[in-house]
Scaffold this active site. Structure first.
Site, PDB file in Angstrom:
ATOM      1  N   TYR A 262      34.393 -30.978  26.833  1.00  0.00           N
ATOM      2  CA  TYR A 262      33.858 -30.395  25.593  1.00  0.00           C
ATOM      3  C   TYR A 262      34.770 -30.681  24.399  1.00  0.00           C
ATOM      4  CZ  TYR A 262      29.955 -28.664  28.137  1.00  0.00           C
ATOM      5  OH  TYR A 262      28.806 -28.640  28.892  1.00  0.00           O
TER       6      TYR A 262
ATOM      7  N   ARG B 103      33.389 -33.939  23.264  1.00  0.00           N
ATOM      8  CA  ARG B 103      32.113 -33.753  22.552  1.00  0.00           C
ATOM      9  C   ARG B 103      32.390 -33.269  21.123  1.00  0.00           C
ATOM     10  NH1 ARG B 103      31.608 -35.576  26.423  1.00  0.00           N
ATOM     11  NH2 ARG B 103      31.214 -37.302  25.006  1.00  0.00           N
TER      12      ARG B 103
ATOM     13  N   ASN C 240      20.398 -27.982  21.407  1.00  0.00           N
ATOM     14  CA  ASN C 240      21.627 -28.728  21.099  1.00  0.00           C
ATOM     15  C   ASN C 240      22.770 -27.782  20.774  1.00  0.00           C
ATOM     16  OD1 ASN C 240      19.970 -30.933  21.390  1.00  0.00           O
ATOM     17  ND2 ASN C 240      19.692 -31.237  19.188  1.00  0.00           N
ATOM     18  N   VAL C 241      23.961 -28.234  21.057  1.00  0.00           N
ATOM     19  CA  VAL C 241      25.155 -27.420  20.781  1.00  0.00           C
ATOM     20  C   VAL C 241      25.925 -27.968  19.581  1.00  0.00           C
ATOM     21  CG1 VAL C 241      25.342 -26.606  23.166  1.00  0.00           C
ATOM     22  CG2 VAL C 241      26.495 -28.736  22.519  1.00  0.00           C
ATOM     23  N   ASP C 242      25.380 -29.049  18.984  1.00  0.00           N
ATOM     24  CA  ASP C 242      26.039 -29.559  17.778  1.00  0.00           C
ATOM     25  C   ASP C 242      25.652 -28.682  16.582  1.00  0.00           C
ATOM     26  OD1 ASP C 242      23.553 -32.110  17.932  1.00  0.00           O
ATOM     27  OD2 ASP C 242      23.630 -30.580  16.359  1.00  0.00           O
TER      28      ASP C 242
ATOM     29  N   HIS D 216      21.478 -23.032  24.093  1.00  0.00           N
ATOM     30  CA  HIS D 216      22.492 -23.444  25.082  1.00  0.00           C
ATOM     31  C   HIS D 216      23.912 -23.354  24.553  1.00  0.00           C
ATOM     32  CE1 HIS D 216      19.065 -25.868  27.142  1.00  0.00           C
ATOM     33  NE2 HIS D 216      19.025 -24.589  27.453  1.00  0.00           N
TER      34      HIS D 216
ATOM     35  N   GLY E  27      12.439 -34.576  20.255  1.00  0.00           N
ATOM     36  CA  GLY E  27      13.547 -35.169  21.018  1.00  0.00           C
ATOM     37  C   GLY E  27      14.022 -34.364  22.202  1.00  0.00           C
ATOM     38  N   THR E  28      13.076 -33.904  23.042  1.00  0.00           N
ATOM     39  CA  THR E  28      13.499 -33.244  24.273  1.00  0.00           C
ATOM     40  C   THR E  28      12.652 -33.748  25.428  1.00  0.00           C
ATOM     41  OG1 THR E  28      13.734 -31.146  25.482  1.00  0.00           O
ATOM     42  CG2 THR E  28      12.049 -31.211  23.747  1.00  0.00           C
ATOM     43  N   SER E  29      13.314 -33.928  26.590  1.00  0.00           N
ATOM     44  CA  SER E  29      12.584 -34.413  27.770  1.00  0.00           C
ATOM     45  C   SER E  29      11.756 -33.289  28.385  1.00  0.00           C
ATOM     46  CB  SER E  29      13.589 -34.945  28.798  1.00  0.00           C
ATOM     47  OG  SER E  29      14.512 -33.898  29.139  1.00  0.00           O
TER      48      SER E  29
HETATM   49  N1  APR Z   1      14.470 -39.646  18.399  1.00  0.00           N
HETATM   50  C1  APR Z   1      13.738 -38.705  19.053  1.00  0.00           C
HETATM   51  N2  APR Z   1      13.807 -38.500  20.391  1.00  0.00           N
HETATM   52  C2  APR Z   1      14.642 -39.302  21.089  1.00  0.00           C
HETATM   53  C3  APR Z   1      15.434 -40.304  20.482  1.00  0.00           C
HETATM   54  C4  APR Z   1      15.320 -40.457  19.073  1.00  0.00           C
HETATM   55  N3  APR Z   1      16.029 -41.389  18.414  1.00  0.00           N
HETATM   56  N4  APR Z   1      16.158 -40.927  21.458  1.00  0.00           N
HETATM   57  C5  APR Z   1      15.827 -40.318  22.627  1.00  0.00           C
HETATM   58  N5  APR Z   1      14.911 -39.364  22.412  1.00  0.00           N
HETATM   59  C6  APR Z   1      14.275 -38.455  23.369  1.00  0.00           C
HETATM   60  C7  APR Z   1      14.152 -38.980  24.775  1.00  0.00           C
HETATM   61  O1  APR Z   1      12.970 -39.773  24.910  1.00  0.00           O
HETATM   62  C8  APR Z   1      14.048 -37.669  25.575  1.00  0.00           C
HETATM   63  O2  APR Z   1      12.713 -37.190  25.592  1.00  0.00           O
HETATM   64  O3  APR Z   1      15.097 -37.311  23.462  1.00  0.00           O
HETATM   65  C9  APR Z   1      14.908 -36.715  24.745  1.00  0.00           C
HETATM   66  C10 APR Z   1      16.267 -36.489  25.354  1.00  0.00           C
HETATM   67  O4  APR Z   1      16.093 -35.810  26.572  1.00  0.00           O
HETATM   68  P1  APR Z   1      17.402 -35.199  27.301  1.00  0.00           P
HETATM   69  O5  APR Z   1      18.476 -36.214  27.279  1.00  0.00           O
HETATM   70  O6  APR Z   1      16.942 -34.623  28.598  1.00  0.00           O
HETATM   71  O7  APR Z   1      17.872 -34.031  26.313  1.00  0.00           O
HETATM   72  P2  APR Z   1      17.307 -32.569  26.224  1.00  0.00           P
HETATM   73  O8  APR Z   1      15.843 -32.521  26.481  1.00  0.00           O
HETATM   74  O9  APR Z   1      17.804 -32.000  24.937  1.00  0.00           O
HETATM   75  O10 APR Z   1      18.081 -31.828  27.438  1.00  0.00           O
HETATM   76  C11 APR Z   1      17.875 -30.429  27.567  1.00  0.00           C
HETATM   77  O11 APR Z   1      19.578 -30.364  29.288  1.00  0.00           O
HETATM   78  O12 APR Z   1      21.629 -31.066  30.020  1.00  0.00           O
HETATM   79  C12 APR Z   1      20.963 -30.011  29.466  1.00  0.00           C
HETATM   80  O13 APR Z   1      21.867 -28.342  28.109  1.00  0.00           O
HETATM   81  C13 APR Z   1      21.516 -29.688  28.109  1.00  0.00           C
HETATM   82  O14 APR Z   1      20.353 -28.953  26.138  1.00  0.00           O
HETATM   83  C14 APR Z   1      20.353 -29.939  27.171  1.00  0.00           C
HETATM   84  C15 APR Z   1      19.141 -29.796  28.077  1.00  0.00           C
END
Ligand code: APR
Length: 239
Positions: free
Chosen positions: A58, A61, A93-95, A110, A176-178
């Site tokens: 961290y 980070r 996000n933690v930023d 988080h 931007g989240t999976s």
């Molecule tokens: N713009 C928008 N989305 C994007 C970009 C971009 N330039 N680049 C990547 N992505 C998308 C990817 O397609 C994916 O859907 O951002 C997402 C990233 O997914 P993860 O890496 O799984 O991140 P996140 O969903 O924030 O993870 C959730 O998991 O590890 C834990 O605590 C951590 O908060 C985090 C949580």
């Protein structure tokens, strides 16, 4: 879409909103979890058995964050507050890029990199100057300080607040989240059926379980400003 200045806008973000600021996501090909083992740096057990490794992770980070800036997506989200009375950001996000972009109502699900916390009390935080946490600094309550991060397997104290905010949304924007990490990803289930959902992501998030979503298959730095402009145009035509 009928929009007024009183329409309640909620923006739910993940690592992808900060990708265009040069901060790695977690699960993309070059993501953080491809280069680090979650068990070693992001669990309560790791805090006990690998304290230095967790603090080093961290610290790195935090050191990286000091060299990054908000991108056009963060700025467009903050700009919404000039036109709508009720804008809320819920972020995984933690930023601190939403804060630095100017957003003022932010719920961190988080945790936050720029704070440390007591090992005894998850709400007893202290700010951290610069990027380095020393290994054995203690909280005023006497316990060892740890990163103010919700580790895998730990509770998400801000979840109830995030659900209450989500249930009020007229417009729910996902950026931007999976949608792979729960309970954060469950927020989509709390959006009212009559609310409009937008999702900005260049990838292929799993939308099978979701209701009518406007999917904008673009990077956040491009797709979010465009979406915000569309919302402002809709606001003008309604006024
Ligand atoms: N713009 C928008 N989305 C994007 C970009 C971009 N330039 N680049 C990547 N992505 C998308 C990817 O397609 C994916 O859907 O951002 C997402 C990233 O997914 P993860 O890496 O799984 O991140 P996140 O969903 O924030 O993870 C959730 O998991 O590890 C834990 O605590 C951590 O908060 C985090 C949580």
């Amino acid at each position: 879409m009928k929009l007024t200045a009183q329409s309640r806008i909620v923006v739910f973000t993940g690592a992808g909103v900060s990708a265009d600021s040069g901060i790695s996501t977690f699960r993309d090909s070059d993501g953080l979890w491809c280069n680090h083992r979650i068990e070693e740096v992001c669990t309560a057990e790791a805090m006990v058995y690998n304290r230095k490794g967790v603090i080093d992770f961290y610290n790195e980070r935090r050191r990286e964050l000091l060299t990054k800036e908000p991108n056009p997506a963060h700025l467009a989200i903050a700009k919404l507050e000039q036109y709508f009375d009720q804008v809320q950001v819920i972020t995984q996000n933690v930023d601190d890029l939403h804060e630095r972009a100017g957003s003022t109502h932010i719920t961190h699900l988080h945790g936050e990199l720029r704070k440390l916390r007591s090992s005894r009390d998850e709400s007893a935080t202290v700010p951290i100057e610069g990027w380095r946490q020393d290994y054995d600094t203690r909280h005023p309550d006497g316990s060892l300080l740890r990163p103010f991060i919700v580790f895998f397997g730990e509770g998400v104290p801000m979840l109830e607040q995030a659900i209450r905010i989500t249930e009020q949304a007229d417009i729910f924007i996902v950026v931007g989240t999976s949608l792979k990490v729960y309970p954060a990803a469950s927020l989509l289930q709390y959006v009212r059926p009559e609310a409009q959902v937008f999702l900005v992501d260049p990838g292929n998030p799993d939308l099978s379980a979701s209701r009518n979503i406007v999917f904008i298959k673009k990077r956040a730095a491009i797709g979010v400003p465009e979406l915000v402009d569309q919302l402002l145009d809709a606001l003008k035509t309604t006024d």
